[in-house]
Design an enzyme around this catalytic site. Structure first.
Site, PDB file in Angstrom:
ATOM      1  N   ASP A 125     -44.999 -24.068 -42.975  1.00 42.98           N
ATOM      2  CA  ASP A 125     -43.683 -24.666 -42.747  1.00 42.98           C
ATOM      3  C   ASP A 125     -43.006 -24.068 -41.512  1.00 42.98           C
ATOM      4  O   ASP A 125     -43.597 -23.229 -40.816  1.00 42.98           O
ATOM      5  CB  ASP A 125     -42.836 -24.452 -44.022  1.00 42.98           C
ATOM      6  CG  ASP A 125     -42.008 -25.665 -44.369  1.00 42.98           C
ATOM      7  OD1 ASP A 125     -41.622 -26.404 -43.463  1.00 42.98           O
ATOM      8  OD2 ASP A 125     -41.741 -25.869 -45.569  1.00 42.98           O
TER       9      ASP A 125
ATOM     10  N   TRP B 248     -42.207 -30.904 -39.448  1.00 40.92           N
ATOM     11  CA  TRP B 248     -41.415 -32.129 -39.600  1.00 40.92           C
ATOM     12  C   TRP B 248     -41.372 -32.986 -38.337  1.00 40.92           C
ATOM     13  O   TRP B 248     -40.389 -33.694 -38.067  1.00 40.92           O
ATOM     14  CB  TRP B 248     -39.977 -31.797 -40.036  1.00 40.92           C
ATOM     15  CG  TRP B 248     -39.867 -30.649 -40.964  1.00 40.92           C
ATOM     16  CD1 TRP B 248     -40.372 -30.583 -42.231  1.00 40.92           C
ATOM     17  CD2 TRP B 248     -39.244 -29.389 -40.724  1.00 40.92           C
ATOM     18  NE1 TRP B 248     -40.090 -29.367 -42.786  1.00 40.92           N
ATOM     19  CE2 TRP B 248     -39.394 -28.618 -41.891  1.00 40.92           C
ATOM     20  CE3 TRP B 248     -38.558 -28.842 -39.634  1.00 40.92           C
ATOM     21  CZ2 TRP B 248     -38.915 -27.325 -41.996  1.00 40.92           C
ATOM     22  CZ3 TRP B 248     -38.069 -27.546 -39.748  1.00 40.92           C
ATOM     23  CH2 TRP B 248     -38.250 -26.808 -40.913  1.00 40.92           C
ATOM     24  N   GLY B 249     -42.420 -32.898 -37.508  1.00 42.84           N
ATOM     25  CA  GLY B 249     -42.475 -33.729 -36.303  1.00 42.84           C
ATOM     26  C   GLY B 249     -41.718 -33.161 -35.112  1.00 42.84           C
ATOM     27  O   GLY B 249     -41.648 -33.802 -34.063  1.00 42.84           O
TER      28      GLY B 249
ATOM     29  N   ASP C  68     -38.573 -34.574 -44.787  1.00 47.58           N
ATOM     30  CA  ASP C  68     -39.112 -34.843 -46.132  1.00 47.58           C
ATOM     31  C   ASP C  68     -38.802 -36.258 -46.620  1.00 47.58           C
ATOM     32  O   ASP C  68     -37.696 -36.765 -46.444  1.00 47.58           O
ATOM     33  CB  ASP C  68     -38.503 -33.855 -47.149  1.00 47.58           C
ATOM     34  CG  ASP C  68     -38.941 -32.436 -46.886  1.00 47.58           C
ATOM     35  OD1 ASP C  68     -39.533 -32.177 -45.822  1.00 47.58           O
ATOM     36  OD2 ASP C  68     -38.672 -31.579 -47.744  1.00 47.58           O
TER      37      ASP C  68
HETATM   38  C1  GAL Z   1     -39.883 -28.230 -46.596  1.00 53.54           C
HETATM   39  C2  GAL Z   1     -41.145 -29.053 -46.579  1.00 53.54           C
HETATM   40  C3  GAL Z   1     -41.394 -29.556 -47.976  1.00 53.54           C
HETATM   41  C4  GAL Z   1     -41.557 -28.368 -48.905  1.00 53.54           C
HETATM   42  C5  GAL Z   1     -40.342 -27.437 -48.806  1.00 53.54           C
HETATM   43  C6  GAL Z   1     -40.546 -26.125 -49.570  1.00 53.54           C
HETATM   44  O1  GAL Z   1     -39.601 -27.738 -45.333  1.00 53.54           O
HETATM   45  O2  GAL Z   1     -41.002 -30.110 -45.669  1.00 53.54           O
HETATM   46  O3  GAL Z   1     -42.509 -30.401 -48.021  1.00 53.54           O
HETATM   47  O4  GAL Z   1     -42.737 -27.682 -48.567  1.00 53.54           O
HETATM   48  O5  GAL Z   1     -40.053 -27.105 -47.466  1.00 53.54           O
HETATM   49  O6  GAL Z   1     -39.463 -25.261 -49.484  1.00 53.54           O
END
Ligand code: GAL
Length: 494
Positions: A237, A273-274, A295
């Site tokens: 992430d 996230w792109g 998301d």
């Molecule tokens: C976001 C991610 C999600 C999930 C989440 C966990 O940044 O896009 O898919 O992994 O964090 O905290």
């Protein structure tokens, strides 16, 4: 008048020909493995022969390279291949009704994910409420409900598996002892014994998005530890990290390289996230797929001013211009599937504010993600799903389009009166076509073959009705409910 008679006749035809997919555990065997499978040399390989049909099934794998063995009762191939190269292996499945064989290419080299990964992820449905027992039950479900038999493999743990902090002496990551009392290796052994693979989650910053410890500056030690734990995939992430393209490329390259040197074939899922167009640099950083958007939420379409506009349709639209970046070993990731959550997913319903989608809408979501050669990671409670959800997730004719060895992402080739047509060329010369009705009312759509450049005659198969529509000259007619998607395979008549 003429049009409405045509319409009624077509409806009648569709009613007469509508037919369900053969139940997964009936009849003679069919094999559903991807035809190309990659693994690094000198690292553990785990591959289940994915076969449907009445159980018991006996499995065989001919011409396995040195270092691999097959368990004939379970169909699980495992071991380590030292020599790089392409090995043609014949997979065989037999039962009392008959037998089936399928050649696949095992490519022992530098590429993983020749086809998009198929699996499950804990986030959308459970967020932080995960533990060893539940994940073992999810693995049991995938191994017994037909999903493994149609090719699903990965059980991916998302955020919140972590202890309060790393080991203060070694710096190694540590699991939450209450959630994972026997440690991560115990869980990976269990998942592997089912012929499945285990994925984990971390973050390029100092903390994860859920504020657990992140991977920043611990990349090597983390990759080595994940390998020791038997991990097969890492989703990485982008929270709590310096916010620049340079930094993103550096952090992901560091982890990508560490995974490559970890001694295991660990798939690397880039999740920023792109931001900073990862489709342009993530493959060089070692990523097999990269998120293209924020998301996803369990809603067909959000309003323009709605801050929660990351609906299925919004995310779909953002993929249209990215098709050229997808191919074997590197795929765009429009985020996980929502199929079967009906607004109950802990991460995707925004505290119950989104009521979720209808089965028709989930069918469309699945169809479009499959056509886009997206990773298909379901994120519903596999222990407890209804027949419709299971039917959507295990439509193996659709999965075969997703898993086609050419790895092409479908392109949007036509938009007319709110109906969108996507086209994906397949490795055998066939063409997969999805026709999406974006409107709130049903439509009767003429799909003219002029868009296929040249050919006017095709045999057509309907991938949701599981029926052959015969030889068609010039066009097919599609009756589409509101938000419905039809998917067809067009082949040149033999
Ligand atoms: C976001 C991610 C999600 C999930 C989440 C966990 O940044 O896009 O898919 O992994 O964090 O905290």
């Amino acid at each position: 008048m003429k049009q409405s008679i045509l319409f009624l006749l077509a409806l009648l035809y569709l009613q007469l020909t509508a037919q369900k997919q053969l139940p997964l555990n009936e009849g003679s065997p069919q094999i559903h493995n991807a035809t190309v499978v990659g693994n690094y040399p000198n690292t553990e390989l785990i591959l289940s022969i994915a076969a449907t049909g009445e159980k018991p099934i006996r499995y065989d794998a001919q011409n396995l390279p040195k270092g691999l063995k097959l368990d004939e009762a379970t169909g699980i191939i495992s071991g380590t291949v030292t020599e790089r190269g392409n090995y043609t292996v014949k997979l065989v499945a037999k039962n009392k009704h008959g037998w089936k064989e399928q050649d696949i290419r095992l490519a022992i080299g530098d590429t993983l994910c020749y086809t998009p990964p198929l699996g499950w992820n804990s986030w959308n449905v459970f967020t932080k409420d995960i533990n060893e027992k539940m994940l073992m039950e999810i693995a049991d479900a995938m191994a017994s409900n037909g999903m493994r038999d149609v090719g699903y493999q990965y059980i991916n743990i998302d955020d919140f598996w972590h202890a309060e902090s790393r080991d203060s002496v070694t710096g190694k990551p540590v699991v939450d002892p209450a959630k994972f009392p026997h440690g991560m290796k115990y869980l990976s052994d269990y998942v592997h014994s089912k012929g499945l693979k285990l994925g984990i989650y971390s973050c390029a910053g100092t903390k994860t998005c859920g504020k657990c410890f992140g991977g920043y500056s611990f990349e090597e030690i983390d990759a080595k530890t994940y390998a020791e734990w038997g991990i097969d995939l890492l989703k990485y992430d982008f929270c709590f990290t310096p916010w620049s393209k340079k930094e993103a490329v550096e952090r992901y390259t560091k982890m990508g390289t560490a995974l490559k040197n970890s001694g295991r074939s660990i798939v690397f899922s880039v999740c920023n996230w792109g931001l900073f167009k990862p489709w342009k640099w993530a493959p060089q950083a070692g990523g097999q797929y990269w998120r293209t958007t924020p998301d996803i939420f369990d809603i067909w379409k959000g309003g323009k001013s709605n801050i929660f506009r990351n609906s299925m349709m919004y995310i779909l639209k953002r993929q249209n211009r990215l098709a050229k970046y997808a191919g074997p070993g590197h795929y765009n990731d429009p985020d996980m599937l929502l199929v079967g959550n009906y607004g109950k997913g802990k991460a995707t319903s925004w505290n119950g504010n989104f009521k979720g989608m209808t089965d028709t809408e989930y069918e469309s979501h699945m169809s479009l993600w499959a056509m886009m050669a997206a990773p298909l990671l379901s994120s519903n409670d596999l222990r407890n799903m209804n027949d419709c959800t299971q039917t959507i997730l295990t439509n193996y004719e659709l999965l075969a389009i997703n898993q086609d060895a050419k790895g092409e992402q479908a392109k949007l080739v036509k938009k007319k009166r709110g109906v969108w047509v996507y086209k994906k060329e397949l490795s055998n010369g066939d063409i997969a076509v999805a026709v999406l009705n974006t409107k709130k009312k049903h439509d009767f759509f003429r799909l003219g073959f002029e868009m296929f450049e040249g050919d006017k005659t095709y045999t057509v198969r309907d991938v949701w009705k599981h029926t052959d529509m015969g030889i068609n000259n010039g066009c097919v007619y599609s009756h589409l409910d509101a938000h419905e998607t039809s998917v067809y395979i067009f082949s040149k008549p033999k």
